[in-house]
Motif scaffolding. Structure first.
Motif, mmCIF file in Angstrom:
data_model
loop_
_atom_site.group_PDB
_atom_site.id
_atom_site.type_symbol
_atom_site.label_atom_id
_atom_site.label_comp_id
_atom_site.label_asym_id
_atom_site.label_seq_id
_atom_site.Cartn_x
_atom_site.Cartn_y
_atom_site.Cartn_z
ATOM 1 N N VAL A 41 10.884 20.320 -17.491
ATOM 2 C CA VAL A 41 11.984 21.523 -18.653
ATOM 3 C C VAL A 41 12.074 23.013 -17.351
ATOM 4 O O VAL A 41 11.033 23.471 -16.355
ATOM 5 N N ALA A 42 13.564 22.638 -16.931
ATOM 6 C CA ALA A 42 13.699 23.831 -15.713
ATOM 7 C C ALA A 42 13.146 23.972 -14.137
ATOM 8 O O ALA A 42 13.259 24.691 -14.147
ATOM 9 N N ALA A 43 12.387 22.698 -13.748
ATOM 10 C CA ALA A 43 11.999 22.124 -12.685
ATOM 11 C C ALA A 43 12.863 22.112 -11.689
ATOM 12 O O ALA A 43 13.470 20.804 -11.460
ATOM 13 N N VAL A 44 13.932 22.945 -10.923
ATOM 14 C CA VAL A 44 14.693 22.371 -10.143
ATOM 15 C C VAL A 44 14.360 22.296 -8.462
ATOM 16 O O VAL A 44 13.255 22.950 -7.957
ATOM 17 N N LEU A 45 13.887 20.648 -8.455
ATOM 18 C CA LEU A 45 13.343 19.929 -7.233
ATOM 19 C C LEU A 45 14.918 19.811 -6.246
ATOM 20 O O LEU A 45 16.052 19.848 -6.362
ATOM 21 N N ILE A 46 14.232 19.629 -4.726
ATOM 22 C CA ILE A 46 15.323 19.388 -4.151
ATOM 23 C C ILE A 46 14.794 18.148 -2.526
ATOM 24 O O ILE A 46 13.015 18.295 -2.941
ATOM 25 N N THR A 47 15.813 17.507 -2.730
ATOM 26 C CA THR A 47 15.343 16.472 -1.940
ATOM 27 C C THR A 47 16.038 16.601 -0.679
ATOM 28 O O THR A 47 17.307 16.446 -1.059
ATOM 29 N N ALA A 48 15.178 16.241 0.731
ATOM 30 C CA ALA A 48 15.958 16.132 2.462
ATOM 31 C C ALA A 48 15.548 14.383 3.188
ATOM 32 O O ALA A 48 14.050 14.611 3.329
ATOM 33 N N THR A 52 10.760 15.273 -1.089
ATOM 34 C CA THR A 52 11.301 16.302 -2.529
ATOM 35 C C THR A 52 10.637 17.318 -2.575
ATOM 36 O O THR A 52 9.066 17.570 -2.154
ATOM 37 N N TYR A 53 10.790 18.365 -2.430
ATOM 38 C CA TYR A 53 10.577 19.433 -2.203
ATOM 39 C C TYR A 53 11.040 20.514 -3.704
ATOM 40 O O TYR A 53 11.727 20.385 -4.128
ATOM 41 N N THR A 54 9.970 21.345 -4.125
ATOM 42 C CA THR A 54 10.510 22.220 -5.145
ATOM 43 C C THR A 54 11.152 23.241 -4.717
ATOM 44 O O THR A 54 10.946 23.914 -3.947
ATOM 45 N N LEU A 55 12.369 23.580 -5.811
ATOM 46 C CA LEU A 55 12.946 24.762 -5.330
ATOM 47 C C LEU A 55 12.726 26.498 -5.700
ATOM 48 O O LEU A 55 12.660 27.605 -6.040
ATOM 49 N N ASN A 56 12.144 25.768 -6.847
ATOM 50 C CA ASN A 56 12.255 27.142 -8.439
ATOM 51 C C ASN A 56 10.708 27.320 -8.744
ATOM 52 O O ASN A 56 10.003 26.579 -9.120
ATOM 53 N N GLY A 57 10.492 28.494 -10.001
ATOM 54 C CA GLY A 57 8.679 29.007 -9.823
ATOM 55 C C GLY A 57 8.502 27.584 -10.837
ATOM 56 O O GLY A 57 7.292 27.630 -10.790
ATOM 57 N N LYS A 58 9.598 26.888 -11.886
ATOM 58 C CA LYS A 58 9.085 26.187 -12.732
ATOM 59 C C LYS A 58 8.515 25.431 -12.290
ATOM 60 O O LYS A 58 7.696 24.292 -12.480
ATOM 61 N N ALA A 59 9.597 24.523 -10.940
ATOM 62 C CA ALA A 59 9.256 23.248 -10.269
ATOM 63 C C ALA A 59 7.756 23.413 -9.746
ATOM 64 O O ALA A 59 6.972 22.643 -9.291
ATOM 65 N N LYS A 60 7.426 24.431 -8.911
ATOM 66 C CA LYS A 60 5.886 24.605 -8.370
ATOM 67 C C LYS A 60 4.828 25.263 -9.304
ATOM 68 O O LYS A 60 3.544 23.952 -9.095
ATOM 69 N N THR A 61 5.523 25.365 -10.489
ATOM 70 C CA THR A 61 4.490 24.983 -11.839
ATOM 71 C C THR A 61 3.808 23.883 -12.155
ATOM 72 O O THR A 61 3.075 22.958 -12.168
ATOM 73 N N GLN A 62 4.621 22.742 -12.007
ATOM 74 C CA GLN A 62 4.297 21.792 -12.666
ATOM 75 C C GLN A 62 4.237 20.737 -11.481
ATOM 76 O O GLN A 62 3.934 19.526 -12.230
ATOM 77 N N PHE A 63 5.190 21.002 -10.405
ATOM 78 C CA PHE A 63 4.693 20.151 -9.302
ATOM 79 C C PHE A 63 4.068 20.443 -7.768
ATOM 80 O O PHE A 63 4.287 20.818 -6.788
ATOM 81 N N LYS A 64 2.393 21.336 -8.382
ATOM 82 C CA LYS A 64 1.721 21.624 -7.297
ATOM 83 C C LYS A 64 2.187 20.501 -6.374
ATOM 84 O O LYS A 64 1.888 21.203 -5.011
ATOM 85 N N GLN A 65 1.567 19.210 -6.378
ATOM 86 C CA GLN A 65 1.288 18.437 -5.221
ATOM 87 C C GLN A 65 2.358 18.589 -4.240
ATOM 88 O O GLN A 65 2.925 17.641 -3.261
ATOM 89 N N LEU A 66 4.091 18.839 -4.433
ATOM 90 C CA LEU A 66 5.089 18.777 -3.282
ATOM 91 C C LEU A 66 4.972 20.040 -3.067
ATOM 92 O O LEU A 66 4.752 21.166 -3.179
ATOM 93 N N PRO A 67 5.713 19.568 -1.266
ATOM 94 C CA PRO A 67 6.384 21.156 -1.139
ATOM 95 C C PRO A 67 7.061 22.071 -0.690
ATOM 96 O O PRO A 67 8.086 21.426 -1.920
ATOM 97 N N ASP A 68 7.227 23.128 -0.600
ATOM 98 C CA ASP A 68 7.827 24.188 -0.764
ATOM 99 C C ASP A 68 8.792 24.675 -0.558
ATOM 100 O O ASP A 68 8.401 24.245 0.713
#
Length: 101
Positions: A41-48, A52-68
């Motif tokens: 739900v609205a978790a925006v991620l980027i891959t480079a 994969t990294y979190t891009l917005n607050g929803k992603a940071k909350t839902q995917f705590k294991q991913l880097p910012d």
């Protein structure tokens, strides 16, 4: 095992590649291109570069294991040590447009 795999590795149904050429001086990342995606739900991620990294607050909350995404965001010397460039205003919106309905 399939469920564990699905939970551990972000698999993106739809992605959008954006590049530094599109944004010019407003490009905030240390890499020249990223793939935007949206999960859950609205978790925006980027891959480079395969990471994969979190891009917005929803992603940071839902995917705590991913880097910012700040980990690959250019420094902003105008605001002192630790400050990074601001994301262009449309970048998260473009990612949210990829979210499942």
């Amino acid at each position: 095992a399939v469920l564990l795999l699905a939970m551990s590795a972000p698999i993106h149904a739809e992605t959008l590649t954006i590049t530094s050429a599109e944004y010019g001086d407003k490009w905030p990342f240390t890499v020249n291109e990223v793939k935007l995606s949206c999960r859950n739900v609205a978790a925006v991620l980027i891959t480079a570069n395969g990471k994969t990294y979190t891009l917005n607050g929803k992603a940071k909350t839902q995917f705590k294991q991913l880097p910012d995404s700040r980990d690959i965001t250019k420094p902003n010397p105008k605001y002192g040590a630790g400050a990074v460039m601001t994301l262009p205003s449309d970048m998260i919106q473009r990612g949210l447009a990829l979210c499942p309905n």
